[in-house]
Each structure stands twice: as C-alpha cells, then as structure tokens.
Design an enzyme around this catalytic site. Structure first.
Site, short mmCIF file in Angstrom:
data_model
loop_
_atom_site.label_atom_id
_atom_site.label_comp_id
_atom_site.label_asym_id
_atom_site.label_seq_id
_atom_site.Cartn_x
_atom_site.Cartn_y
_atom_site.Cartn_z
CE LYS A 54 -3.91 -2.32 2.30
NZ LYS A 54 -4.47 -2.75 3.46
CD GLN A 98 -3.47 -4.30 6.61
OE1 GLN A 98 -3.52 -3.08 5.81
NE2 GLN A 98 -4.04 -5.41 6.37
CG ASP A 121 -9.48 -0.03 5.15
OD1 ASP A 121 -9.19 -0.52 3.90
OD2 ASP A 121 -8.74 -0.05 6.12
N1 GUN Z 1 -6.76 -6.67 6.47
C1 GUN Z 1 -7.02 -7.41 5.36
N2 GUN Z 1 -7.48 -6.58 4.36
C2 GUN Z 1 -7.72 -5.36 4.80
C3 GUN Z 1 -8.18 -4.19 4.24
O1 GUN Z 1 -8.54 -4.14 3.12
N3 GUN Z 1 -7.91 -3.09 4.96
C4 GUN Z 1 -7.77 -3.12 6.43
N4 GUN Z 1 -7.44 -2.06 7.01
N5 GUN Z 1 -7.36 -4.39 6.80
C5 GUN Z 1 -7.10 -5.49 5.96
#
Ligand code: GUN
Length: 289
Positions: A54, A98, A121
């Site tokens: 990311k 996350q 998100d």
């Molecule tokens: N953990 C697995 N997928 C995601 C996601 O799309 N966003 C976040 N914040 N954590 C994750």
C-alpha cells in the site's frame, strides 16, 4: 467455452496512473497533496506485506504516506489516541488501520473512532450506512475494485442474477450493495446456505469471498458467467507455497465467460481503489469533488 481472463493487474495499473494524473492536477489547482496514514499494530507477516504494498502504491501515485508502527503489545488507548491525532491532522485525508489488530484491542472501537470522512477503507458504520442508502461515501476497496472489473464487461446488470459467497462487512455485504445498485437480483450465500453449488449455478455474476482455497468448482458455475475471485489463500503444492483463490481456476475457466485469476486479479484492484478513495477524500476536503 474457455473464459476470457480479466487482467486486474493491468486495469489497476491504469487506475493508479489516473490517480497520479488527477493528484498532480489537485496539487496544481488547490496546493493539496492527498495524504494517507497507515497504522500497523504488531507483527503479523501478511499485514506487513499488505502495508508495504500500500505504501509503495501511494508513493508511485505521488500521494503522501505516513506510516505508524506500534508494537504487538500496544494498548487500545494508544491506538485510539493515534486515531484521534490523525483525525485532527488536516494533512491526513485517509486513515487506514490494518486488520487484524492484536487481541487486546477492540477493532470495532478503533474503526468506529476513525472520522467517517477520512475512512478510506470504508469500514466505518456511517460509510456502510451511506452505501446501503445510496449516499456518497467511502466504498470498501475490494468490492469497489471488483465492481470496476464487472462494469467493464457488463455495466448494467438489469435482469441478471448475482451471487456473492461470503457475508463479511469488508467484502460480502458491500459487494452485494454495489451489485444491487447496478440492478442485479442479488443473493448472499454463506456457510449455512443449503446446496451452495445449486445457488451458485444461478449466477450470471458470481463473487467468491469466503477464504476457502479452491472451493468453487467448474460445475458450480453457469456457462458464460462472470466469476470474480476475491480469495487470497496460501496452500502447499509439492512442498512449495502457492497463492490460490476461492475458485478452482482450472475447472472454472472452462465454463465461465470471464474470470479473474489469483494472483493478478482482484488483489491489485484493492490497492488501486485505496488510492482512488484517498484522492476522493482529498478532493472533498478541498471542495474539489
Ligand atoms: N486486512 C485485510 N484486508 C484489509 C483491508 O482491506 N483493510 C485493512 N485495513 N485491513 C485489512
């Protein structure tokens, strides 16, 4: 029939280029660089890889990233205090915590504290509500990316049947909302669904988001259907690690009309949509949306 392979990797690269161009315009016209704060708590190795990817995409798109790493033993209060600080920081347009969080931390409490207008998100209940009533807000990145891929093949789903396997708040439920907005007749299937293969065979659009490797077989698929595989599962084949989806790609591609591969399908679209959501957030904060 052999399905056409939906190249999520290529579409995601196009989207990231679009974000880079539009972010440069926003900087030129409003002096704003979209800023994404990424919070990683603990040592989960998969999370560390996701966060690295990311941050890499953020830099490639010319966005600003701020990384916050907290230890596995961080307290809930520490995480909440960080979120509060990021909510108040005008240089931060997107906040991503996350998941999963270490067990001493209540994820719902943390996600619920994020300013809904920085919730790139799309996990905050306010954004889930906005999506369900059709108001503008942040749409979770994986469903948004999946919908972009579906749109390119079939932009209007009037009269079509869509089946989403999986009822998570992150993928299944928002995916169903998006398909409904496109006029599909939508079913959400899950672990308690009776005769899942028969339900799947009704789908013109089938989205698999269960986290079970290779579960959906070719004979579960309606001939010509669009198959979107959200799964990212690590399995062992001949003693070697391999990433596979929730769909048994080899049998499914003989029946489907179009199918996403794993890897290089939905995965890269998730990250590209995080960039899009961050850009959207910065534009809105500048009154340029
Ligand atoms: N953990 C697995 N997928 C995601 C996601 O799309 N966003 C976040 N914040 N954590 C994750």
């Amino acid at each position: 029939m052999t399905a056409s392979i939906i190249d999520g990797f290529a579409v995601a690269a196009e989207l990231r280029e679009q974000v880079a161009r539009e972010a440069a315009d926003l900087k030129a016209t409003h002096g704003i660089v979209p800023g994404l704060a990424v919070v990683l708590v603990g040592e989960d190795p998969a999370s560390a890889v996701y966060v690295r990817n990311k941050l890499k995409a953020t830099a490639e798109c010319g966005l600003k990233s701020l990384e916050f790493k907290l230890s596995e033993s961080a307290t809930e209060e520490e995480v909440l205090a960080l979120v509060k600080r990021l909510n108040a920081d005008p240089a931060v347009h997107g906040i991503l915590v996350q998941l999963p969080l270490p067990k001493q931390i209540d994820s719902d409490k943390v996600l619920g504290l994020i300013d809904p207008d920085k919730d790139v998100d799309g996990f905050h209940p306010v954004n889930a509500g906005r999506l369900s009533v059709g108001l503008p807000g942040f749409v979770p990145c994986t469903p948004r990316g999946s919908q972009i891929l579906i749109d390119r093949i079939m932009p209007d789903l009037s009269g079509k049947t869509a089946v989403v396997i999986g009822r998570s708040n992150i993928v299944g439920k928002p995916m169903a909302q998006l398909l409904l907005q496109k006029n599909a007749t939508v079913t959400i299937a899950h672990s308690r669904t009776k005769d899942l293969p028969a339900v799947c065979r009704t789908a013109d659009v089938l989205v698999a988001a269960v986290g079970r490797p290779l579960m959906v077989k070719g004979d579960w698929i309606k001939p010509g259907a669009i198959v979107i595989d959200v799964g990212i599962n690590r399995i062992e084949v001949d003693g070697k690690g391999k990433i596979v989806g929730d769909v048994d790609f080899d049998s499914a591609k003989e029946v489907a009309g179009a199918i996403t591969p794993v890897p290089r399908g939905v995965g890269p679209m998730t990250i590209a949509c995080l960039m899009l959501n961050t850009l959207d957030s910065a534009r809105r904060s500048a009154g340029a949306a």
